[in-house]
Scaffold this active site. Structure first.
Site, PDB file in Angstrom:
ATOM      1  N   SER A 169       5.352  -7.021   3.150  1.00  0.00           N
ATOM      2  CA  SER A 169       5.934  -7.365   4.452  1.00  0.00           C
ATOM      3  C   SER A 169       6.716  -8.676   4.353  1.00  0.00           C
ATOM      4  O   SER A 169       6.466  -9.492   3.461  1.00  0.00           O
ATOM      5  CB  SER A 169       4.817  -7.496   5.484  1.00  0.00           C
ATOM      6  OG  SER A 169       3.906  -8.472   5.053  1.00  0.00           O
ATOM      7  N   GLU A 190      -5.020  -3.671  -2.046  1.00  0.00           N
ATOM      8  CA  GLU A 190      -6.477  -3.465  -2.003  1.00  0.00           C
ATOM      9  C   GLU A 190      -6.836  -2.225  -1.188  1.00  0.00           C
ATOM     10  O   GLU A 190      -7.990  -1.814  -1.162  1.00  0.00           O
ATOM     11  CB  GLU A 190      -7.185  -4.716  -1.456  1.00  0.00           C
ATOM     12  CG  GLU A 190      -6.759  -5.190  -0.077  1.00  0.00           C
ATOM     13  CD  GLU A 190      -5.533  -6.131  -0.114  1.00  0.00           C
ATOM     14  OE1 GLU A 190      -4.544  -5.797  -0.803  1.00  0.00           O
ATOM     15  OE2 GLU A 190      -5.559  -7.157   0.583  1.00  0.00           O
ATOM     16  N   CYS A 196       9.621   1.718   3.355  1.00  0.00           N
ATOM     17  CA  CYS A 196      10.542   0.612   3.659  1.00  0.00           C
ATOM     18  C   CYS A 196      11.962   1.127   3.840  1.00  0.00           C
ATOM     19  O   CYS A 196      12.812   0.417   4.361  1.00  0.00           O
ATOM     20  CB  CYS A 196      10.506  -0.411   2.544  1.00  0.00           C
ATOM     21  SG  CYS A 196      11.115   0.262   1.006  1.00  0.00           S
ATOM     22  N   LYS A 240      -1.248  -6.571  -9.525  1.00  0.00           N
ATOM     23  CA  LYS A 240      -2.175  -6.719  -8.394  1.00  0.00           C
ATOM     24  C   LYS A 240      -1.788  -5.665  -7.377  1.00  0.00           C
ATOM     25  O   LYS A 240      -0.870  -5.859  -6.582  1.00  0.00           O
ATOM     26  CB  LYS A 240      -2.041  -8.130  -7.807  1.00  0.00           C
ATOM     27  CG  LYS A 240      -3.288  -8.702  -7.142  1.00  0.00           C
ATOM     28  CD  LYS A 240      -3.848  -7.885  -5.994  1.00  0.00           C
ATOM     29  CE  LYS A 240      -3.107  -8.044  -4.700  1.00  0.00           C
ATOM     30  NZ  LYS A 240      -3.584  -7.132  -3.627  1.00  0.00           N
ATOM     31  N   GLU A 253       9.733  -4.440  12.772  1.00  0.00           N
ATOM     32  CA  GLU A 253       9.359  -3.303  11.918  1.00  0.00           C
ATOM     33  C   GLU A 253       8.037  -2.731  12.446  1.00  0.00           C
ATOM     34  O   GLU A 253       7.049  -3.460  12.584  1.00  0.00           O
ATOM     35  CB  GLU A 253       9.171  -3.769  10.476  1.00  0.00           C
ATOM     36  CG  GLU A 253       8.757  -2.641   9.547  1.00  0.00           C
ATOM     37  CD  GLU A 253       8.557  -3.094   8.095  1.00  0.00           C
ATOM     38  OE1 GLU A 253       7.913  -4.135   7.878  1.00  0.00           O
ATOM     39  OE2 GLU A 253       9.043  -2.401   7.187  1.00  0.00           O
ATOM     40  N   PHE A 310       0.813  -1.221   0.000  1.00  0.00           N
ATOM     41  CA  PHE A 310       0.000   0.000   0.000  1.00  0.00           C
ATOM     42  C   PHE A 310       0.845   1.269   0.000  1.00  0.00           C
ATOM     43  O   PHE A 310       0.362   2.337  -0.367  1.00  0.00           O
ATOM     44  CB  PHE A 310      -0.937   0.013   1.233  1.00  0.00           C
ATOM     45  CG  PHE A 310      -0.235   0.373   2.523  1.00  0.00           C
ATOM     46  CD1 PHE A 310      -0.010   1.707   2.860  1.00  0.00           C
ATOM     47  CD2 PHE A 310       0.224  -0.604   3.393  1.00  0.00           C
ATOM     48  CE1 PHE A 310       0.661   2.051   4.034  1.00  0.00           C
ATOM     49  CE2 PHE A 310       0.886  -0.264   4.565  1.00  0.00           C
ATOM     50  CZ  PHE A 310       1.111   1.063   4.885  1.00  0.00           C
TER      51      PHE A 310
HETATM   52  P1  NAD Z   1       1.528  -6.699   2.850  1.00  0.00           P
HETATM   53  O1  NAD Z   1       2.574  -7.753   2.871  1.00  0.00           O
HETATM   54  O2  NAD Z   1       0.430  -6.769   3.856  1.00  0.00           O
HETATM   55  O3  NAD Z   1       0.784  -6.680   1.416  1.00  0.00           O
HETATM   56  C1  NAD Z   1       1.508  -6.602   0.219  1.00  0.00           C
HETATM   57  C2  NAD Z   1       0.694  -7.278  -0.883  1.00  0.00           C
HETATM   58  O4  NAD Z   1       0.526  -8.658  -0.562  1.00  0.00           O
HETATM   59  C3  NAD Z   1      -0.698  -6.687  -1.073  1.00  0.00           C
HETATM   60  O5  NAD Z   1      -0.966  -6.580  -2.446  1.00  0.00           O
HETATM   61  C4  NAD Z   1      -1.613  -7.723  -0.406  1.00  0.00           C
HETATM   62  O6  NAD Z   1      -2.864  -7.814  -1.032  1.00  0.00           O
HETATM   63  C5  NAD Z   1      -0.855  -9.018  -0.549  1.00  0.00           C
HETATM   64  N1  NAD Z   1      -1.044  -9.926   0.591  1.00  0.00           N
HETATM   65  C6  NAD Z   1      -1.157  -9.591   1.900  1.00  0.00           C
HETATM   66  N2  NAD Z   1      -1.289 -10.694   2.664  1.00  0.00           N
HETATM   67  C7  NAD Z   1      -1.233 -11.756   1.816  1.00  0.00           C
HETATM   68  C8  NAD Z   1      -1.295 -13.166   2.016  1.00  0.00           C
HETATM   69  N3  NAD Z   1      -1.433 -13.698   3.223  1.00  0.00           N
HETATM   70  N4  NAD Z   1      -1.204 -13.955   0.927  1.00  0.00           N
HETATM   71  C9  NAD Z   1      -1.053 -13.441  -0.306  1.00  0.00           C
HETATM   72  N5  NAD Z   1      -0.992 -12.110  -0.543  1.00  0.00           N
HETATM   73  C10 NAD Z   1      -1.073 -11.271   0.501  1.00  0.00           C
HETATM   74  O7  NAD Z   1       2.293  -5.311   2.923  1.00  0.00           O
HETATM   75  P2  NAD Z   1       1.680  -3.845   3.073  1.00  0.00           P
HETATM   76  O8  NAD Z   1       1.158  -3.678   4.457  1.00  0.00           O
HETATM   77  O9  NAD Z   1       0.791  -3.531   1.938  1.00  0.00           O
HETATM   78  O10 NAD Z   1       3.008  -2.964   2.876  1.00  0.00           O
HETATM   79  C11 NAD Z   1       3.897  -2.658   3.907  1.00  0.00           C
HETATM   80  C12 NAD Z   1       5.087  -3.590   3.928  1.00  0.00           C
HETATM   81  O11 NAD Z   1       5.750  -3.566   2.672  1.00  0.00           O
HETATM   82  C13 NAD Z   1       6.130  -3.195   4.953  1.00  0.00           C
HETATM   83  O12 NAD Z   1       6.592  -4.350   5.605  1.00  0.00           O
HETATM   84  C14 NAD Z   1       7.238  -2.570   4.122  1.00  0.00           C
HETATM   85  O13 NAD Z   1       8.519  -2.637   4.693  1.00  0.00           O
HETATM   86  C15 NAD Z   1       7.154  -3.396   2.885  1.00  0.00           C
HETATM   87  N6  NAD Z   1       7.764  -2.702   1.757  1.00  0.00           N
HETATM   88  C16 NAD Z   1       8.989  -3.125   1.358  1.00  0.00           C
HETATM   89  C17 NAD Z   1       9.628  -2.484   0.317  1.00  0.00           C
HETATM   90  C18 NAD Z   1      10.975  -2.933  -0.136  1.00  0.00           C
HETATM   91  O14 NAD Z   1      11.422  -2.440  -1.144  1.00  0.00           O
HETATM   92  N7  NAD Z   1      11.645  -3.842   0.541  1.00  0.00           N
HETATM   93  C19 NAD Z   1       9.004  -1.402  -0.320  1.00  0.00           C
HETATM   94  C20 NAD Z   1       7.745  -1.006   0.107  1.00  0.00           C
HETATM   95  C21 NAD Z   1       7.136  -1.671   1.161  1.00  0.00           C
END
Ligand code: NAD
Length: 496
Positions: A225, A175, A280, A172, A381, A148
């Protein structure tokens, strides 16, 4: 209530049977809802993308690049509108939203050079009358799954290079804030991208799992994450796909006693509290070496107290709300945990109240001092506006702490010593390193990625690694014998 659907084969689809609410984080208002794709809907999009691949992969690289040139001009034209879409769903301030669009466009600019980037290697006369060369070919249908926190920039780390290389793409988005990517899909079409080359599937775990396991998806790029990144990496790998899965972070600033403290504090304010700490690459820990801690706190406190927090649509605001009510509760729990664990809470953002935004998901900037390595606010984090200061006796202790941390996304040293900075760059176990630069996000023509549990897979995102990720190499060895027969050989062929 407006329902955001999917964008497949150049058009918006009907709504799915399942939907999820979207909220404006600054007001808490229910602003729209997003369709959550079923396995069958994902399958249809993949089938469309597979058909589109047959023709798109045969378009010349130059003509594929020309679509991206037009797309870049269109995004620039619609920059304000797209920044508004981001702020209304994510909450970050408008200028920050524009900043992420610009950083994303830099990858589009890089991808416009694809005719050069796709060039292979050629060796004449590897044997008598034999030449050998390698080419880089597209993979097929590839998919991107985004978090997000950068609703435009992270998708733009992925799809410009993927489609420039000749692949077709299923995006994708998160959401929580999918509208900007839906706008991107329209602008790509307007730029002349053939239908079916770039498709958007909205959804949750069901949509993601359908992408991870489908036989016609060749590669998965994921950012999110760490627990989800690990799941994505293991599942998609098991299904034979190429995967790059970028995860979470805990980024340290190593503050040496000889640093220019005014500059370090200015840099730290933006790096810790910009985008409410939901980056991040945000700095969430300062390792204050030797006796620099007291002076740091003295300079930080007034700046934190004067931080302007509010609705990101208001021009003078510096920090917006968190993404959701649930995330606000989670970050607030971390603040409570820090107090329970014995850290000194010097600034308590929980007391903040934003006028006429009582239902918004706001948390003011928080500052902890005397944090220690066992505390959860150091180990985990938080992804919110919570900065931890740790007092460390010397540089080797600080370096050791960074190297032992499970995450290795970004880090920065602030110092005036070239020797210390050089040692740090050489020995720190982190993927992206800044020297007097707080958020060392590499430019588009370099590649972005962390180490340790911040990235799963061998290749980083965008830049040269992006081209490698989205292409497969083919090596060709050829001869044109004239007038003599090829001899049958039963031993390993060697060049003569
Ligand atoms: P998230 O992991 O909750 O969601 C990321 C994506 O995965 C979304 O599209 C979501 O729909 C999908 N998703 C979530 N749970 C899932 C599951 N159980 N099975 C399959 N798909 C699933 O992350 P978020 O809260 O949207 O974003 C924040 C996180 O992203 C933080 O941990 C941040 O550090 C990380 N991030 C990392 C970088 C990087 O470059 N390393 C960059 C941006 C964000």
């Amino acid at each position: 209530m407006h329902t955001i659907t999917h964008f497949v084969n150049g058009q918006h689809t009907p709504a799915s049977s399942r939907v999820q609410d979207i909220f404006d984080p600054a007001t808490g208002e229910h602003s729209s809802q997003v369709s959550l794709a079923s396995e069958a809907e994902v399958g249809e999009a993949i089938a469309i993308a597979k058909t589109a691949f047959e023709t798109w992969s045969q378009v010349t690289p130059l003509n594929r690049a020309r679509v991206l040139f037009k797309f870049k001009a269109l995004v620039e034209l619609h920059m304000d509108e797209m920044a508004q879409l981001i702020t209304r769903e994510h909450g970050k301030v408008l200028d920050d939203a524009k900043g992420e669009i610009i950083r994303g466009l830099e990858v589009v600019e890089f991808a416009c050079g694809i005719p050069h980037l796709l060039k292979g290697e050629h060796t004449q006369q590897v044997g008598g009358g034999v030449d050998s060369w390698s080419v880089n070919q597209a993979l097929g249908v590839v998919a991107g799954i985004a978090p997000f926190n950068f609703p435009v920039m992270v998708p733009m780390w992925m799809f410009p290079i993927a489609i420039a290389c000749g692949n077709t793409f299923i995006m994708k988005p998160s959401e929580k804030d999918p509208s900007a990517v839906m706008r991107i899909a329209q602008l790509l079409k307007e730029a002349g991208l053939p239908d079916g080359v770039f498709n958007v599937i909205n959804g949750d775990k069901e949509a993601v799992d359908s992408l991870l396991t489908h036989k016609d998806v060749q590669a998965i790029s994921f950012v999110g994450s760490t627990p989800v990144a690990e799941y994505i990496y293991s599942t998609a790998s098991k299904y034979g796909k190429r995967v790059q899965a970028l995860g979470g972070a805990k980024n340290h600033m190593l503050l040496m006693p000889d640093a220019d403290l005014d500059q370090a504090v200015s840099a730290l304010m933006g790096a810790a509290y910009g985008s409410a700490g939901e980056r991040c690459m945000a700095i969430s820990v300062v390792l204050a070496v030797s006796d620099v801690g007291d002076a740091l706190v003295e300079k930080l406190l007034p700046q934190i107290q004067s931080l302007k927090v509010g609705n990101g649509l208001t021009p003078e605001i510096e920090m917006g709300p968190l993404i959701s009510k649930q995330h606000l509760a989670k970050v607030t729990q971390y603040v409570e945990a820090g107090v329970q664990e014995g850290a000194a809470l010097l600034v308590d953002g929980r007391k903040l109240s934003v006028a006429s935004h009582q239902q918004g998901y706001f948390l003011g900037a928080c500052l902890f001092d005397h944090v220690t390595p066992e505390m959860s606010i150091y180990r985990e984090e938080i992804f919110g506006p919570v900065l931890a200061i740790m007092r460390v006796k010397d540089y080797p202790t600080a370096l050791e702490l960074i190297n032992q941390h499970e995450f290795g996304n970004g880090t920065a040293i602030f110092t005036q010593s070239g020797e210390a900075a050089r040692h740090f760059c050489h020995h720190v176990q982190v993927g992206m390193v800044g020297v007097n630069v707080p958020i060392p996000v590499p430019m588009a023509f370099h590649s972005f990625g962390g180490w340790k549990r911040s990235l799963f897979g061998p290749l980083h995102m965008h830049g040269p690694d992006g081209v490698r990720f989205y292409t497969k190499r083919k090596a060709i060895t050829a001869r044109w014998p004239v007038g003599k027969q090829i001899q049958t050989e039963f031993v390993m062929p060697t060049m003569k």
